[in-house]
Motif scaffolding. Structure first.
Motif: not given
Length: 288
Positions: A139-167
């Motif tokens: 959630x951007x601060x005032x004057x800030x900007x959006x970027x990719x999710x800080x964390x996401x759970x996804x279904x990838x090709x070949x039915x892979x369950x994947x979790x990614x987290x960022x900082x």
């Protein structure tokens, strides 16, 4: 604000036509149903004629969000999310069929999330395109900007369950600014045609002094990381989104569908047992 709910057969439709955009506010989640542990901040078993008041809707078609009796983890109803490639018009908003919470109030960093999801194989399995089924967005601060999710759970090709987290320990000032760190975790194969219970515990810290991430699937601890950098250097820590985010704008299927039930959100005093899916009296059991 959520739009009006209208009955359709045994389902209830949450229309998006009165929601051209989603306006998030920073508020404490509304207490709906508490267990004995007062750490529960909000919950929704999707048993009423409308979703709980703490949700914000991101629906763009009449069938994007349905309260339905088709399947349910507990009780009589669940939340059905649907997304069609035909709805994508080249804009990011039409890639989403999600419910979302408010960002954390300033100064708060820790949350527990419990929920159960059901993915029909007939609309989710063996898709060649990635789909995010649960994400925590900055959630951007005032004057800030959006970027990719800080964390996401996804279904990838070949039915892979994947979790990614960022900082990022640097302020996010430009759109889609690269995080300063990222980690991808392989959680094995996704499960279809059955309810799968999740509990996620996160303590946001972009510096890495107190960062923590735990994830349980059907009671099994799959992720247990401490002292990590997770989240962005923003005043309000990420808000949770559940449903479908089909960011490629494509799918093997004419319509993708996922169900959610038994949502509980807990604060720092919560625990695994506080938010885990199942009825408060313990009578709800997993069905394999």
């Amino acid at each position: 604000m959520l739009s009006r709910l209208l009955p359709l057969s045994f389902c209830i439709v949450l229309s998006a036509y009165s929601l051209p955009k989603t306006n998030l506010s920073v508020t404490s989640e509304i207490l709906q149903v508490a267990r004995e542990d007062s750490g529960v901040l909000a919950s929704d078993g999707f048993e009423d004629k409308q979703v709980a008041k703490f949700w914000h809707a991101e629906f763009r078609t009449p069938t994007a969000g349905l309260l339905t009796r088709d399947v349910h983890r507990a009780g009589k109803q669940a939340m059905r999310f649907a997304w069609k490639p035909s709805q994508y018009d080249g804009t990011n908003p039409t890639l989403h069929s999600e419910l979302l919470t408010s960002p954390l109030p300033a100064g708060e960093t820790e949350r527990w999330y419990g929920y159960s999801s059901y993915m029909p194989s007939s609309s989710m399995e063996n898709d060649s395109q990635t789909v995010i089924i649960s994400q925590w967005h900055g959630f951007p601060d005032e004057g800030g900007a959006h970027t990719v999710p800080a964390m996401a759970l996804s279904i990838e090709p070949d039915n892979k369950l994947q979790l990614v987290y960022r900082a990022s320990n640097k302020p996010i000032t430009t759109f889609l600014q690269h995080p300063t760190s990222q980690k991808v975790l392989d959680l094995g194969k996704a499960r279809f045609d059955r309810w799968v219970d999740y509990v996620v515990h996160v303590n946001w810290d972009p510096i890495g002094n107190t960062g923590q991430l735990q994830l349980w699937q059907n009671g099994i601890l799959l992720v247990n990381e401490t002292g990590i950098s997770i989240g962005y250097a923003e005043q309000h820590k990420p808000y949770w989104k559940c449903g479908l985010y089909c960011w490629t704008g494509k799918s093997t299927y004419v319509e993708k569908i996922i169900y959610y039930d038994e949502v509980r959100i807990g604060g720092p005093s919560a625990s695994y047992d506080t938010v885990k899916p199942g009825l408060g009296d313990g009578t709800a059991r997993m069905r394999e």
